[in-house]
Enzyme design. Structure first.
Site, PDB file in Angstrom:
ATOM      1  N   PHE A 132       0.859  -1.192   0.000  1.00 57.10           N
ATOM      2  CA  PHE A 132       0.000   0.000   0.000  1.00 57.10           C
ATOM      3  C   PHE A 132       0.896   1.243   0.000  1.00 57.10           C
ATOM      4  CE2 PHE A 132      -2.816   3.159   1.948  1.00 57.10           C
ATOM      5  CZ  PHE A 132      -3.980   2.955   1.223  1.00 57.10           C
ATOM      6  N   ASP A 204       1.791  -4.924   8.414  1.00 52.83           N
ATOM      7  CA  ASP A 204       0.594  -4.100   8.340  1.00 52.83           C
ATOM      8  C   ASP A 204      -0.595  -5.052   8.189  1.00 52.83           C
ATOM      9  OD1 ASP A 204      -1.523  -2.449   7.627  1.00 52.83           O
ATOM     10  OD2 ASP A 204      -0.230  -1.037   6.567  1.00 52.83           O
ATOM     11  N   TYR A 229     -11.098   0.989  10.797  1.00 52.30           N
ATOM     12  CA  TYR A 229     -12.265   1.468  10.028  1.00 52.30           C
ATOM     13  C   TYR A 229     -12.631   0.563   8.862  1.00 52.30           C
ATOM     14  CZ  TYR A 229      -8.454   3.750   7.362  1.00 52.30           C
ATOM     15  OH  TYR A 229      -7.301   4.017   6.667  1.00 52.30           O
ATOM     16  N   LYS A 230     -11.816  -0.482   8.613  1.00 58.90           N
ATOM     17  CA  LYS A 230     -12.133  -1.401   7.523  1.00 58.90           C
ATOM     18  C   LYS A 230     -12.985  -2.549   8.079  1.00 58.90           C
ATOM     19  CE  LYS A 230      -8.195   0.204   4.879  1.00 58.90           C
ATOM     20  NZ  LYS A 230      -6.738   0.110   4.664  1.00 58.90           N
ATOM     21  N   ARG A 378     -13.023  -4.219  -7.247  1.00 58.58           N
ATOM     22  CA  ARG A 378     -12.716  -4.824  -5.944  1.00 58.58           C
ATOM     23  C   ARG A 378     -14.010  -4.999  -5.151  1.00 58.58           C
ATOM     24  NH1 ARG A 378      -8.749  -2.235  -1.422  1.00 58.58           N
ATOM     25  NH2 ARG A 378     -10.443  -0.742  -1.360  1.00 58.58           N
TER      26      ARG A 378
HETATM   27  C1  LIG Z   1      -6.009   1.354   4.479  1.00 59.98           C
HETATM   28  C2  LIG Z   1      -4.544   1.143   4.655  1.00 59.98           C
HETATM   29  C3  LIG Z   1      -3.749   2.072   5.314  1.00 59.98           C
HETATM   30  C4  LIG Z   1      -4.350   3.366   5.775  1.00 59.98           C
HETATM   31  O1  LIG Z   1      -3.481   4.161   6.499  1.00 59.98           O
HETATM   32  P1  LIG Z   1      -4.051   5.454   7.243  1.00 59.98           P
HETATM   33  O2  LIG Z   1      -2.876   6.032   7.902  1.00 59.98           O
HETATM   34  O3  LIG Z   1      -5.112   4.970   8.190  1.00 59.98           O
HETATM   35  O4  LIG Z   1      -4.656   6.347   6.225  1.00 59.98           O
HETATM   36  C5  LIG Z   1      -2.418   1.774   5.511  1.00 59.98           C
HETATM   37  N1  LIG Z   1      -1.880   0.625   5.058  1.00 59.98           N
HETATM   38  C6  LIG Z   1      -2.627  -0.297   4.403  1.00 59.98           C
HETATM   39  C7  LIG Z   1      -2.010  -1.558   3.931  1.00 59.98           C
HETATM   40  C8  LIG Z   1      -3.973  -0.048   4.171  1.00 59.98           C
HETATM   41  O5  LIG Z   1      -4.702  -0.939   3.500  1.00 59.98           O
END
Ligand SMILES: *Cc1c(COP(=O)(O)O)cnc(C)c1O
Length: 419
Positions: A132, A204, A229-230, A378
């Protein structure tokens, strides 16, 4: 090739599975708009009904009436640790090893900085180009900030990871489940490889927590971060979390040495003295309203049980893949997620040349998934509020959109800021 469902999957057979689904009642715990089929809970989970009451409690009696007393009387100050302990259960970690705090990006900065300090003779963070972007950006920014030979080394293909782990590698930083394809890494195996080369492992879990069991302690992971939040349905911008193995709690100070991570913040001492334990990974005052709301989603996940959630998630994604491949054959879709369910998270991605417009046309019909570059449709399958029949209905809408080419209307090609 693994296929647990056959070409004979029908809407009736899937609706039958809804009748016997042990998690069926959880759908009633969420507010979902009529006529919407929500398959984007991997990006923003749906709202638990309890969230409204939790927000009302914080805004009403706690803030509105008890005012500042609520830091003590309503347990506001303990929220990062209390939520952390609950998240710990979902990722196979122990009590007092997780805090809910800040954002995933900020938490990644903290743990990467600590990990680099723990390996001072090494300068390289290893990751993959497919990670990501924020994870890569944080690693790039920290490396540039530190200078002196620090760098991020990315591989194009996960198969190249073992060779990229060398005696200059301080940290292996990976996302467990890929945000585009849902492909899952072998967390334990890669952690072992990192350790064998003398590096630390930072994971992560943004697309794993609340989607499948994660054994961070069993795998020996050094640090982990992730979102609420996911799949945890914590609400927009809900606080992230940070896990640190107990052996790393008291060795190194993290760089965001704010007063919430102080051993005794209310002594107001001019000298920073880090708290013992996981509390030192906190920085400043936390978003209490968001935290109180996030707890509702986390509680529902604990009540459902992550093993039952994973079992239904696999069944849902298997059903969706099978129905789409059968009913949309010849319409330009290619499965972009691993076919083997043990190698994917709780989402299914299909490639299509006009994926952006196809997704906009689907959303216009009430089937909400999302689009990710390059060319990916997705679909997230969140077992607490997604029914088996939804998998069939979504696949059927997709077939209609493709077969009628309704996606080719100009309005569906218009790009929005958030896809
Ligand atoms: C959604 C997501 C994030 C989001 O990071 P924020 O700091 O909360 O915006 C980070 N890493 C991954 C792999 C994600 O899927």
């Amino acid at each position: 090739m693994f296929r647990s469902t056959t070409a004979s999957t029908t809407r009736a057979s899937l609706a039958g599975q809804d009748v016997t689904d042990p998690l069926a009642d959880f759908r009633g715990q969420f507010d979902l708009p009529e006529g919407i089929l929500y398959l984007d809970g991997n990006s923003l989970g749906a709202r638990p009904k309890a969230a409204l009451a939790a927000a009302g409690r914080v805004l009403g009696p706690e803030w509105g009436h008890d005012l500042i007393k609520s830091w003590n009387t309503a347990g506001w100050f303990e929220l990062p640790g209390r939520l952390g302990d609950k998240i710990a259960e979902l990722i196979g970690a122990g009590k007092d090893t997780v805090v809910a705090t800040d954002t995933t990006s900020a938490n990644l900065f903290k743990v990467l900085a600590v990990a680099l300090k723990l390996r001072p003779e090494r300068r390289v963070i290893v990751s993959e180009r497919e990670n990501f972007p924020t994870d890569l950006y944080i690693a790039q920014g920290l490396s540039r900030f530190l200078g002196a030979g620090h760098e991020l080394r990315v591989v194009d293909n996960p198969a190249a990871l073992p060779a990229a782990l060398r005696d200059d590698t301080a940290v292996l930083m990976l996302t467990h489940v890929n945000y585009r394809t849902g492909a899952m890494h072998d967390l334990a195996g890669l952690t072992r490889l990192a350790h064998e080369c003398g590096a630390l492992a930072v994971w992560d879990l943004a697309h794993s927590v609340g989607a499948l069991p994660v054994g961070v302690v069993e795998a020996g992971a050094d640090f982990a971060v992730g979102c609420t939040y996911k799949y945890l349905n914590g609400g927009p911008g809900a606080p992230a979390f940070l896990y640190a193995a107990p052996s790393h709690h008291n060795s190194i100070e993290q760089p965001l040495s704010g007063w919430w991570g102080h051993a005794a913040p209310f002594e107001f001492s001019p000298e920073y003295r880090p708290a013992k334990g996981i509390g030192r990974f906190l920085c400043g005052t936390q978003p209490i309203l968001s935290m109180a709301v996030a707890e509702c989603g986390i509680d529902l996940m604990l009540e459902a049980g992550i093993d039952r959630v994973r079992a239904k998630s696999i069944a849902l994604t298997e059903a969706f893949i099978s129905v789409v491949e059968e009913r949309c054959a010849g319409l330009g879709l290619t499965l972009a997620s691993p076919r083997e369910p043990s190698l994917r998270g709780s989402q299914v991605s299909f490639h299509h040349d006009q994926a952006y417009a196809v997704m906009q046309a689907l959303i216009a019909r009430g089937v909400i998934g999302d689009y990710r570059e390059p060319g990916l449709l997705r679909f997230g399958f969140t077992p607490l509020y997604t029914r088996y029949a939804d998998a069939w209905d979504a696949a059927e809408s997709l077939r209609e959109v493709l077969a009628t080419r309704v996606w080719d209307r100009p309005e569906f090609h218009q790009r929005n800021a958030v896809t």
